[in-house]
Design an enzyme around this catalytic site. Structure first.
Site, PDB file in Angstrom:
ATOM      1  N   ARG A  92       0.880  -1.344   0.116  1.00 48.05           N
ATOM      2  CA  ARG A  92       0.000   0.018   0.017  1.00 48.05           C
ATOM      3  C   ARG A  92       0.863   1.281  -0.111  1.00 48.05           C
ATOM      4  O   ARG A  92       0.453   2.326   0.620  1.00 48.05           O
ATOM      5  CB  ARG A  92      -1.009   0.094   1.301  1.00 48.05           C
ATOM      6  CG  ARG A  92      -1.826  -1.155   1.325  1.00 48.05           C
ATOM      7  CD  ARG A  92      -2.727  -1.256   0.241  1.00 48.05           C
ATOM      8  NE  ARG A  92      -3.550  -2.357   0.106  1.00 48.05           N
ATOM      9  CZ  ARG A  92      -2.940  -3.508  -0.408  1.00 48.05           C
ATOM     10  NH1 ARG A  92      -1.960  -3.475  -1.341  1.00 48.05           N
ATOM     11  NH2 ARG A  92      -3.757  -4.734  -0.354  1.00 48.05           N
ATOM     12  N   GLU A 132      -4.186   4.228   6.087  1.00 47.56           N
ATOM     13  CA  GLU A 132      -4.051   3.735   4.650  1.00 47.56           C
ATOM     14  C   GLU A 132      -4.551   5.060   3.962  1.00 47.56           C
ATOM     15  O   GLU A 132      -4.243   5.186   2.683  1.00 47.56           O
ATOM     16  CB  GLU A 132      -4.702   2.484   4.436  1.00 47.56           C
ATOM     17  CG  GLU A 132      -4.571   1.913   3.045  1.00 47.56           C
ATOM     18  CD  GLU A 132      -4.857   0.479   2.986  1.00 47.56           C
ATOM     19  OE1 GLU A 132      -4.830  -0.213   3.694  1.00 47.56           O
ATOM     20  OE2 GLU A 132      -5.622   0.333   1.477  1.00 47.56           O
ATOM     21  N   SER A 181     -10.132   0.568   3.379  1.00 50.99           N
ATOM     22  CA  SER A 181      -9.491   0.358   4.826  1.00 50.99           C
ATOM     23  C   SER A 181      -8.952   1.456   5.379  1.00 50.99           C
ATOM     24  O   SER A 181      -8.314   2.344   4.790  1.00 50.99           O
ATOM     25  CB  SER A 181      -8.455  -0.741   4.551  1.00 50.99           C
ATOM     26  OG  SER A 181      -9.024  -1.938   4.331  1.00 50.99           O
TER      27      SER A 181
END
Ligand SMILES: Cc1cc2nc3c(=O)[nH]c(=O)nc-3n(C[C@H](O)[C@H](O)[C@H](O)COP(=O)(O)OP(=O)(O)OC[C@H]3O[C@@H](n4cnc5c(N)ncnc54)[C@H](O)[C@@H]3O)c2cc1C
Length: 293
Positions: free
Chosen positions: A160, A280, A209
């Site tokens: 990520r 995130e 998320s």
């Protein structure tokens, strides 16, 4: 290409929050992007590109930048042999649809990621064991320094994460895929969508998320659930009762509400597990999470 003022970002993010962009444009070609970058440089403004706003929290009091949303040829998808050439502004769903029609598999994981190719490169988006870095052949990036092609390794893609910074615009990506029967691709996508629907609040306004999974036996979602945060609400934002690593717009949410929930979640995870959760979601407009200590 018109450069507009005062465009509301709330309409351009999946959570539905955020104030106005100082300036906003929809470049349709690489030349448009270069013009936009020059325009911003002359005014000393930062440039931020957004995709579908599916991983984005924009400041309630506005974003002091030229915000770009790629359109036209920069949002198109073309299949060439086993390579899918997708504009940075192309929705993953469109690239996946074209790949399936051409009998090319390997991008099925992206059915779960409601963003664009540019956003997927920026985040090295991934799901169900797949991620962008594994299917990308090369990526075209335009910045004030000019345009160039980069490999995933050169862009520093990891979990990520990429090394990309605002002012670097992903205008195109080449995905190298494998031959696969369209019917098999369709079946995989159906199966992944069903799994997703069972576990996540897919019918609510969220930004995916909230936190990256920590190096811990518990995922971020399980940890926040164990902290008793499911359903916890601040203002118009609430931690999803279905999955604790999602924040929902429960009605009239502001970015500040989501940030306050995130700060509370981090505080509790730290107190209970000694874990410092890292977000995130991307924060736009000079906003920050309150420090833990
Ligand atoms: C219901 C839901 C489920 C999700 N599930 C997943 C999942 O399973 N896996 C996953 O990885 N993510 C998931 N996400 C998060 C999100 O969809 C991904 O991070 C996606 O890649 C973001 O793409 P975007 O186009 O919406 O980017 P945005 O949210 O618009 O932007 C994200 C960042 O990318 C930058 N950016 C976007 N486009 C460009 C470009 N062309 N050039 C340069 N920078 C750019 C922005 O400046 C920003 O910093 C989910 C989100 C939702 C709402």
């Amino acid at each position: 290409m018109t450069i507009e003022e005062g465009v509301e970002l709330a309409g351009l993010t999946t959570l539905g929050t955020g104030g106005r962009a100082r300036a906003f444009a929809r470049p349709e070609t690489e030349a448009d992007v270069e013009t936009a970058l020059r325009w911003a440089a002359e005014r000393g403004l930062e440039v931020a590109t957004i995709g579908l706003g599916s991983n984005l929290l924009a400041a309630d009091d506005g974003v002091e930048a030229l915000v770009l949303k790629l359109a036209g040829s920069l949002a198109a998808v073309v299949v060439d042999g086993d390579v899918v050439r997708a504009g940075g502004g192309a929705a993953n769903a469109v690239a996946l649809h074209r790949a399936r029609a051409a009998g090319l598999g390997g991008f099925e994981f992206a059915c779960a990621i409601p963003g664009t190719i540019g956003g997927g490169v920026w985040m090295n988006g991934g799901a169900y064991g797949g991620e962008f870095s594994r299917v990308l052949r090369r990526v075209r990036v335009v910045s004030a320094a000019g345009g160039g092609w980069f490999t995933p390794a050169e862009l520093g893609l990891s979990y990520r994460h990429s090394d990309l910074r605002h002012g670097q615009v992903v205008v195109e990506a080449e995905l190298r895929l494998e031959p696969r029967e369209p019917a098999e691709i369709k079946a995989t996508v159906r199966e992944l969508n069903a799994q997703r629907k069972a576990a996540q609040p897919t019918n609510r306004r969220t930004f995916g998320s909230v936190f990256k999974n920590p190096e811990h036996e518990l995922s971020a979602g399980r940890m926040l659930e164990a902290c008793g945060l499911k359903g916890h609400r601040i203002g118009g934002a609430q931690i999803s009762p279905k999955h604790a690593n999602f924040i929902e717009n429960a009605g009239g949410a502001r970015t500040a509400d989501a940030l306050a929930l995130m700060a509370e979640a981090r505080r509790r995870a730290f107190e209970q597990y000694g874990v410092e959760l890292r977000h995130e979601v991307e924060l736009l407009g000079g906003i920050e999470l309150a420090p833990l200590r």
